[in-house]
Design a protein around this motif. Structure first.
Motif, short mmCIF file in Angstrom:
data_model
loop_
_atom_site.label_atom_id
_atom_site.label_comp_id
_atom_site.label_asym_id
_atom_site.label_seq_id
_atom_site.Cartn_x
_atom_site.Cartn_y
_atom_site.Cartn_z
N GLY A 260 0.80 -1.22 0.00
CA GLY A 260 0.00 0.00 0.00
C GLY A 260 0.82 1.26 0.00
O GLY A 260 0.30 2.35 0.28
N SER A 261 2.10 1.16 -0.32
CA SER A 261 2.97 2.34 -0.40
C SER A 261 3.07 2.81 -1.84
O SER A 261 3.06 1.99 -2.77
N VAL A 262 3.17 4.11 -2.02
CA VAL A 262 3.32 4.67 -3.36
C VAL A 262 4.75 4.47 -3.82
O VAL A 262 5.69 4.98 -3.20
N ILE A 263 4.91 3.73 -4.90
CA ILE A 263 6.27 3.53 -5.42
C ILE A 263 6.48 4.27 -6.73
O ILE A 263 7.58 4.27 -7.28
N GLY A 264 5.42 4.93 -7.26
CA GLY A 264 5.57 5.66 -8.51
C GLY A 264 4.43 6.62 -8.73
O GLY A 264 3.34 6.47 -8.16
N VAL A 265 4.67 7.63 -9.57
CA VAL A 265 3.65 8.58 -10.00
C VAL A 265 3.42 8.36 -11.48
O VAL A 265 4.32 8.59 -12.30
N ASN A 266 2.24 7.90 -11.84
CA ASN A 266 1.95 7.57 -13.24
C ASN A 266 1.98 8.82 -14.10
O ASN A 266 1.32 9.81 -13.81
N THR A 267 2.75 8.77 -15.17
CA THR A 267 3.03 9.99 -15.94
C THR A 267 2.81 9.84 -17.43
O THR A 267 2.32 10.76 -18.08
N ALA A 268 3.19 8.72 -18.02
CA ALA A 268 3.15 8.61 -19.48
C ALA A 268 2.79 7.21 -19.89
O ALA A 268 2.93 6.25 -19.13
N ILE A 269 2.29 7.08 -21.11
CA ILE A 269 2.08 5.76 -21.70
C ILE A 269 2.67 5.77 -23.10
O ILE A 269 2.79 6.80 -23.74
N TYR A 270 3.05 4.60 -23.53
CA TYR A 270 3.54 4.41 -24.89
C TYR A 270 2.39 3.82 -25.68
O TYR A 270 1.88 2.75 -25.36
N SER A 271 1.95 4.55 -26.71
CA SER A 271 0.77 4.08 -27.42
C SER A 271 0.70 4.67 -28.82
O SER A 271 0.91 5.87 -28.99
N PRO A 272 0.38 3.86 -29.80
CA PRO A 272 0.16 4.38 -31.15
C PRO A 272 -1.26 4.88 -31.35
O PRO A 272 -1.56 5.51 -32.35
N SER A 273 -2.15 4.60 -30.39
CA SER A 273 -3.56 4.92 -30.57
C SER A 273 -4.13 5.86 -29.53
O SER A 273 -5.21 6.40 -29.72
N GLY A 274 -3.43 6.11 -28.44
CA GLY A 274 -3.96 6.93 -27.36
C GLY A 274 -4.55 6.11 -26.24
O GLY A 274 -4.84 6.63 -25.18
N GLY A 275 -4.73 4.81 -26.44
CA GLY A 275 -5.24 3.93 -25.41
C GLY A 275 -4.14 3.07 -24.84
O GLY A 275 -3.04 2.98 -25.39
N SER A 276 -4.43 2.40 -23.73
CA SER A 276 -3.41 1.58 -23.09
C SER A 276 -3.08 0.35 -23.92
O SER A 276 -3.97 -0.35 -24.40
N VAL A 277 -1.79 0.12 -24.09
CA VAL A 277 -1.33 -1.11 -24.74
C VAL A 277 -0.43 -1.88 -23.77
O VAL A 277 0.33 -2.74 -24.19
N GLY A 278 -0.55 -1.54 -22.48
CA GLY A 278 0.21 -2.27 -21.47
C GLY A 278 1.62 -1.78 -21.27
O GLY A 278 2.45 -2.51 -20.73
#
Length: 521
Positions: A260-278
């Motif tokens: 339950g500890s914060v280990i990261g701040v979500n900032t960017a995604i790699y995507s050719p479409s704008g949606g999540s590709v994991g």
């Protein structure tokens, strides 16, 4: 070869990496299912243990959700401003012309409407955007991404129980894309704390909580896919990569470990479409914690500074230096009167350790930035076959100065040019005419590149007309003849390559040049 990427903040909903087709601690425990006993492995094989797949993330999510908030911003945009946003924030905000049949009356109606909207005389528009954040103190301090609240006229925060609070900006940091907000509440707020991101390994379970597409309180799960990712968005890149689904609106939200500890701040995604590709990226907690502490105390960030321009030691560069193995940070330039200059560092030195810890080139700016100003650091430096221990007093990172505009004046070609046909370039004397033509300072030394063959070796190495070669094999060159003699001497000695120190529009860099085999044809 690295694919070209672009940092894209679509309406401040999220930070996307679009790749061209071609190109202090509060802990909560989570239950987990035990793995059935496994027969002992043979004595010769290592025994590997792992935590089982959790039965459910529900208990953990229920405890964490109240501390994750929705960040909403309002911004006044004048006509044309959104189109000019370098990160593309306005691209998805502006209405697009529907595809009506040519000649349709609707085509003219919408065409006239769009013209009025983009007219210089059009009234300012109000734009709204959404992102995520998380409370780190019951007094109401909230962490989010800088790109979420950048340029905002008003920032509001919606809690898990739908309470809406007005937030004020305490400080932000452009270089790491972090920001700190503060809200006032009549009662203590639920909060979470940063954990030790360095303890988390590739393959560990993580939870991401945020507001994708404005859908508040969304929980997704995955694992840490990789560590230390450099996505070419700044000198301090050291991202955690995760496959936990992250979409538009998750920016600024937390990435949790199973404690339950914060280990990261979500900032960017790699995507050719704008949606999540994991493929999502988070700023590690161990980097974010120091930035947020500074923002909370002073509203700004002070960073340590060595005053050197460096580049990674590639195998080609190591061969040119006779350095084994190929590792460390090659000094391509030393800032005048900077900390490194006072410590007697030289161009061509290879910094291999910082305070006894081995480093790679791209990690040095980030690691030195984390050092407190005024402290003494010890650099392990390789210099022409010898290893030195050089103490350096860390300075404060100066503000970036604006670059002067280049003049487009043309002068006749230098009559003293020397051609290196096999290498694909020519050089000339750095005289007053060359300085005027290429807008070079009076104190610049070396020989100027006057021509580069398209598709040749020099072109492949990124050399351009107007670049200045200042050294070869860590020896200064002042005339084209000097350069020619040293290249010929290296060829006679049957060296595979030589190192050129080149001053271009971005500063100094070492360029390895092969001298034998197919590459030199």
């Amino acid at each position: 070869m690295r694919l070209p990427v672009r940092l894209f903040c679509a309406g401040s909903l999220s930070c996307l990496l679009l790749a061209g087709v071609s190109g202090p601690v509060t802990a909560w425990a989570a239950g987990s299912a035990a793995i059935p006993p496994v027969a002992p492995a043979p004595a010769t094989a290592p025994v590997v243990s792992s935590r089982g797949v959790p039965d459910s993330f529900a208990d953990l999510a229920a405890r964490l959700l109240p501390a994750v908030v929705n960040v909403s911003t309002t911004q006044t945009v004048k006509s044309g401003e959104a189109d000019d946003d370098e990160d593309g924030e306005g691209e998805d905000q502006l209405p697009q012309m529907p595809n009506f049949p040519q000649g349709s009356p609707f085509e003219k109606f919408f065409h006239d409407f769009m013209n009025r909207q983009n007219s210089p005389d059009a009234p300012p528009r109000r734009m709204q955007a959404l992102g995520s954040g998380f409370i780190i103190d019951p007094a109401g301090y909230i962490v989010t991404n800088n790109h979420v609240i950048r340029h905002a006229d008003k920032v509001t925060v919606t809690l898990q129980d739908n309470t809406v609070l007005t937030a004020k900006q305490i400080g932000h940091d452009d270089r790491t894309d972090l920001a700190l907000l503060k809200v006032e509440s009549k009662k203590p707020l639920p909060f979470v704390s940063f954990g030790d991101s360095d303890k988390r390994r590739v393959g560990d379970w993580v939870l991401a909580i945020g507001n994708p597409f404005g859908l508040s309180g969304t929980v997704t799960a995955g694992i840490i896919s990789s560590r230390g990712r450099n996505i070419d968005q700044g000198p301090y890149d050291d991202f955690i990569q995760t496959d936990a689904p992250i979409n538009k609106g998750n920016s600024g939200g937390p990435l949790f470990d199973m404690d339950g500890s914060v280990i990261g701040v979500n900032t960017a995604i790699y995507s050719p479409s704008g949606g999540s590709v994991g493929i999502g990226f988070s700023i590690p907690a161990n980097e974010a914690r120091g930035i947020i502490e500074q923002l909370r105390k002073t509203g700004k960030v002070s960073r340590g500074w060595l005053g050197v321009r460096i580049q990674n030691v590639t195998q080609d560069i190591a061969d040119g230096l006779n350095l084994t193995p190929a590792r460390g940070a090659l000094v391509a330039g030393v800032e005048k009167d900077g900390p490194a200059a006072k410590a007697k560092l030289q161009t061509g030195d290879v910094i291999q350790t910082l305070n006894g810890t081995a480093i790679e080139g791209k990690a040095l700016p980030r690691l030195s930035a984390q050092l407190p100003v005024g402290t003494v650091a010890h650099l392990g430096v390789w210099r022409k076959g010898k290893v030195l221990d050089l103490p350096v007093t860390i300075g404060a990172l100066p503000e970036t100065a604006a670059e002067p505009e280049k003049k487009a004046e043309q002068t006749p070609k230098n009559a003293k040019d020397v051609s290196f046909a096999a290498l694909g370039f020519s050089v000339g004397t750095l005289d007053d005419a060359a300085r005027q033509k290429y807008n070079l300072p009076a104190g610049q030394k070396g020989v100027v590149i006057t021509a580069v063959k398209e598709g040749g070796l020099a072109s492949d190495r990124g050399l351009k007309e107007g670049d200045v070669v200042t050294e070869i094999q860590q020896a200064e060159v002042t005339t084209p003849t000097d350069l020619k003699k040293r290249i010929e001497a290296a060829q006679k000695a049957k060296k595979k390559s030589v190192l050129l120190l080149v001053h271009d529009a971005d500063g100094l860099r070492w360029v390895p040049f092969p001298l034998s085999g197919d590459d030199a044809q």
